[in-house]
Design a protein around this motif. Structure first.
Motif, PDB file in Angstrom:
ATOM      1  N   LEU A   1       0.838  -1.192   0.000  1.00 48.29           N
ATOM      2  CA  LEU A   1       0.000   0.000   0.000  1.00 48.29           C
ATOM      3  C   LEU A   1       0.880   1.253   0.000  1.00 48.29           C
ATOM      4  CD1 LEU A   1      -2.853  -0.850   2.535  1.00 48.29           C
ATOM      5  CD2 LEU A   1      -3.042  -0.579   0.063  1.00 48.29           C
ATOM      6  N   PRO A   2       0.467   2.280  -0.752  1.00 51.53           N
ATOM      7  CA  PRO A   2       1.274   3.516  -0.780  1.00 51.53           C
ATOM      8  C   PRO A   2       1.171   4.265   0.546  1.00 51.53           C
ATOM      9  CG  PRO A   2      -0.758   3.811  -2.005  1.00 51.53           C
ATOM     10  CD  PRO A   2      -0.695   2.357  -1.634  1.00 51.53           C
ATOM     11  N   ASP A   3       2.160   5.104   0.806  1.00 52.23           N
ATOM     12  CA  ASP A   3       2.157   5.903   2.036  1.00 52.23           C
ATOM     13  C   ASP A   3       1.365   7.191   1.871  1.00 52.23           C
ATOM     14  OD1 ASP A   3       3.756   4.023   3.294  1.00 52.23           O
ATOM     15  OD2 ASP A   3       5.607   4.949   2.561  1.00 52.23           O
ATOM     16  N   SER A   4       1.172   7.618   0.630  1.00 51.15           N
ATOM     17  CA  SER A   4       0.485   8.883   0.378  1.00 51.15           C
ATOM     18  C   SER A   4      -1.012   8.743   0.633  1.00 51.15           C
ATOM     19  CB  SER A   4       0.734   9.329  -1.066  1.00 51.15           C
ATOM     20  OG  SER A   4      -0.103  10.421  -1.390  1.00 51.15           O
ATOM     21  N   ILE A   5      -1.578   9.711   1.351  1.00 50.54           N
ATOM     22  CA  ILE A   5      -3.013   9.703   1.630  1.00 50.54           C
ATOM     23  C   ILE A   5      -3.811   9.854   0.346  1.00 50.54           C
ATOM     24  CG2 ILE A   5      -4.876  10.967   2.768  1.00 50.54           C
ATOM     25  CD1 ILE A   5      -2.977  11.625   5.017  1.00 50.54           C
ATOM     26  N   GLU A   6      -3.333  10.680  -0.580  1.00 53.88           N
ATOM     27  CA  GLU A   6      -4.044  10.889  -1.836  1.00 53.88           C
ATOM     28  C   GLU A   6      -4.102   9.599  -2.649  1.00 53.88           C
ATOM     29  OE1 GLU A   6      -5.736  13.496  -2.594  1.00 53.88           O
ATOM     30  OE2 GLU A   6      -5.118  14.473  -0.733  1.00 53.88           O
ATOM     31  N   ASP A   7      -2.962   8.869  -2.651  1.00 52.50           N
ATOM     32  CA  ASP A   7      -2.952   7.592  -3.379  1.00 52.50           C
ATOM     33  C   ASP A   7      -3.910   6.585  -2.744  1.00 52.50           C
ATOM     34  OD1 ASP A   7      -1.106   8.619  -5.110  1.00 52.50           O
ATOM     35  OD2 ASP A   7       0.633   7.749  -4.075  1.00 52.50           O
ATOM     36  N   LEU A   8      -3.956   6.581  -1.410  1.00 46.31           N
ATOM     37  CA  LEU A   8      -4.889   5.683  -0.717  1.00 46.31           C
ATOM     38  C   LEU A   8      -6.335   6.040  -1.045  1.00 46.31           C
ATOM     39  CD1 LEU A   8      -3.182   5.400   2.801  1.00 46.31           C
ATOM     40  CD2 LEU A   8      -3.416   3.587   1.098  1.00 46.31           C
ATOM     41  N   LYS A   9      -6.635   7.334  -1.094  1.00 47.32           N
ATOM     42  CA  LYS A   9      -7.988   7.761  -1.455  1.00 47.32           C
ATOM     43  C   LYS A   9      -8.350   7.311  -2.870  1.00 47.32           C
ATOM     44  CE  LYS A   9      -8.365  11.856   1.534  1.00 47.32           C
ATOM     45  NZ  LYS A   9      -8.518  13.333   1.555  1.00 47.32           N
ATOM     46  N   ALA A  10      -7.364   7.378  -3.778  1.00 48.70           N
ATOM     47  CA  ALA A  10      -7.619   6.963  -5.162  1.00 48.70           C
ATOM     48  C   ALA A  10      -7.929   5.468  -5.229  1.00 48.70           C
ATOM     49  CB  ALA A  10      -6.415   7.299  -6.038  1.00 48.70           C
ATOM     50  N   ILE A  11      -7.181   4.667  -4.435  1.00 49.40           N
ATOM     51  CA  ILE A  11      -7.431   3.220  -4.408  1.00 49.40           C
ATOM     52  C   ILE A  11      -8.829   2.933  -3.876  1.00 49.40           C
ATOM     53  CG2 ILE A  11      -6.750   1.063  -3.290  1.00 49.40           C
ATOM     54  CD1 ILE A  11      -3.863   2.027  -3.392  1.00 49.40           C
ATOM     55  N   ILE A  12      -9.202   3.628  -2.792  1.00 47.55           N
ATOM     56  CA  ILE A  12     -10.533   3.431  -2.204  1.00 47.55           C
ATOM     57  C   ILE A  12     -11.624   3.820  -3.195  1.00 47.55           C
ATOM     58  CG2 ILE A  12     -12.097   4.230  -0.396  1.00 47.55           C
ATOM     59  CD1 ILE A  12      -9.648   4.492   1.433  1.00 47.55           C
ATOM     60  N   ALA A  13     -11.400   4.913  -3.937  1.00 51.68           N
ATOM     61  CA  ALA A  13     -12.392   5.365  -4.916  1.00 51.68           C
ATOM     62  C   ALA A  13     -12.564   4.330  -6.026  1.00 51.68           C
ATOM     63  CB  ALA A  13     -11.971   6.711  -5.497  1.00 51.68           C
ATOM     64  N   ARG A  14     -11.432   3.752  -6.497  1.00 52.23           N
ATOM     65  CA  ARG A  14     -11.526   2.731  -7.547  1.00 52.23           C
ATOM     66  C   ARG A  14     -12.267   1.492  -7.048  1.00 52.23           C
ATOM     67  NH1 ARG A  14      -6.127   4.403  -8.610  1.00 52.23           N
ATOM     68  NH2 ARG A  14      -5.312   2.587  -7.474  1.00 52.23           N
ATOM     69  N   GLN A  15     -11.977   1.097  -5.799  1.00 52.02           N
ATOM     70  CA  GLN A  15     -12.667  -0.062  -5.236  1.00 52.02           C
ATOM     71  C   GLN A  15     -14.166   0.208  -5.060  1.00 52.02           C
ATOM     72  OE1 GLN A  15     -10.522  -1.009  -1.646  1.00 52.02           O
ATOM     73  NE2 GLN A  15      -9.022  -2.292  -2.729  1.00 52.02           N
ATOM     74  N   ALA A  16     -14.497   1.448  -4.679  1.00 48.23           N
ATOM     75  CA  ALA A  16     -15.911   1.808  -4.529  1.00 48.23           C
ATOM     76  C   ALA A  16     -16.621   1.752  -5.877  1.00 48.23           C
ATOM     77  CB  ALA A  16     -16.031   3.200  -3.910  1.00 48.23           C
ATOM     78  N   ASP A  17     -15.940   2.227  -6.941  1.00 47.92           N
ATOM     79  CA  ASP A  17     -16.537   2.166  -8.281  1.00 47.92           C
ATOM     80  C   ASP A  17     -16.745   0.712  -8.714  1.00 47.92           C
ATOM     81  OD1 ASP A  17     -16.559   4.906  -8.385  1.00 47.92           O
ATOM     82  OD2 ASP A  17     -14.658   5.062  -9.503  1.00 47.92           O
ATOM     83  N   ALA A  18     -15.725  -0.132  -8.444  1.00 48.50           N
ATOM     84  CA  ALA A  18     -15.841  -1.546  -8.820  1.00 48.50           C
ATOM     85  C   ALA A  18     -16.980  -2.217  -8.053  1.00 48.50           C
ATOM     86  CB  ALA A  18     -14.524  -2.270  -8.555  1.00 48.50           C
TER      87      ALA A  18
END
Length: 256
Positions: free
Chosen positions: A8-25
């Motif tokens: 998992l990335p350390d950046s909060i923005e990158d984590l938010k992007a991953i969560i957003a993609r998972q929510a879309d899926a």
């Protein structure tokens, strides 16, 4: 508790992007499941509608046959009898088609009324009717072999289960009594009993010989089920046309 993935990335923005993609899926998957559920409900509704239509056709044919029988006299009686015979054949086919997925126990109770209004009720526990006492009996015993399979101890009989199957040999009926003794081990008190042999109609009364005879008579010898029912009645065995049609439908489902 599961450990978080190490990549998992350390950046909060990158984590938010991953969560957003998972929510879309997840949203796409949810919509897909909803579409599949709606399609399944439509298929179920269509199947129920088809069964209700068959039940209505069966009742309509029965009423038509009963009405024609009341007026079967006079100069046109021969024509009416021919029409009744044709309707009987149509009724047999409908009942056979409608019985392929019936409850096995219900196959020996074909005259029980069924609701076609869409209302559901708890099924009643029905007991299979006894076979006539005047029919000859042939006993087949299924004895457990050897000693106790659990400890090797000596077995003693404590009871037995008996299943009667209606059989047909050319010219007459007979009853096959499958007797399965229940044995108890003298050492460990384990119960031992051989399983019931496989039957063509599970928990039903007909043997394979009887079913084969009914099918050959109907399809090879062109003998309608209502006429077979009359022949069997003269031999002292009451088998209604509806019951025979249920058996034919069950055989058809086994051969699919």
């Amino acid at each position: 508790m599961q450990n978080p993935p190490a990549d998992l990335p350390d950046s909060i923005e990158d984590l938010k992007a991953i969560i957003a993609r998972q929510a879309d899926a997840f949203t796409v998957l949810q919509h897909s499941l909803a579409d599949e559920l709606a399609a399944s409900r439509q298929e179920l509704a269509a199947a129920k509608s088809g069964l209700q239509l068959k039940a209505l056709e069966i009742e309509k044919l029965k009423l038509t046959i009963a009405r024609l029988r009341k007026v079967a006299f006079g100069k046109s009686s021969e024509k009416i009898h021919r029409e009744i015979a044709q309707l009987e054949l149509s009724l047999e086919e409908l009942e056979s088609e409608a019985s392929g997925d019936d409850d096995p126990v219900a196959l020996d109770h074909p005259d029980a009324s069924a609701s076609i209004t869409g209302e559901t009720s708890l099924p009643e526990k029905r007991k299979r009717r006894a076979l006539p006492d005047h029919l000859p009996r042939e006993e087949v015993r299924h004895e457990p072999q050897g000693d106790c399979p659990h400890c090797g101890g000596t077995l003693k009989q404590v009871g037995e289960d008996i299943t009667e199957i209606l059989d047909y040999v050319p010219g007459h009926f007979r009853v096959i009594r499958h007797v399965r003794p229940s044995l108890s081990c003298r050492s460990c008190e384990s119960m031992v009993q051989r399983p019931m042999p496989s039957l063509p109609v599970e928990r039903g009364m007909p043997s394979a010989h009887l079913l084969a005879h009914a099918l050959v008579s109907k399809y090879a010898d062109h003998l309608p089920l209502y006429r077979q029912s009359g022949i069997y009645a003269r031999d002292g065995m009451e088998l209604s046309r509806s019951l025979l049609a249920n058996w034919v439908g069950k055989c058809a489902s086994l051969m699919r």
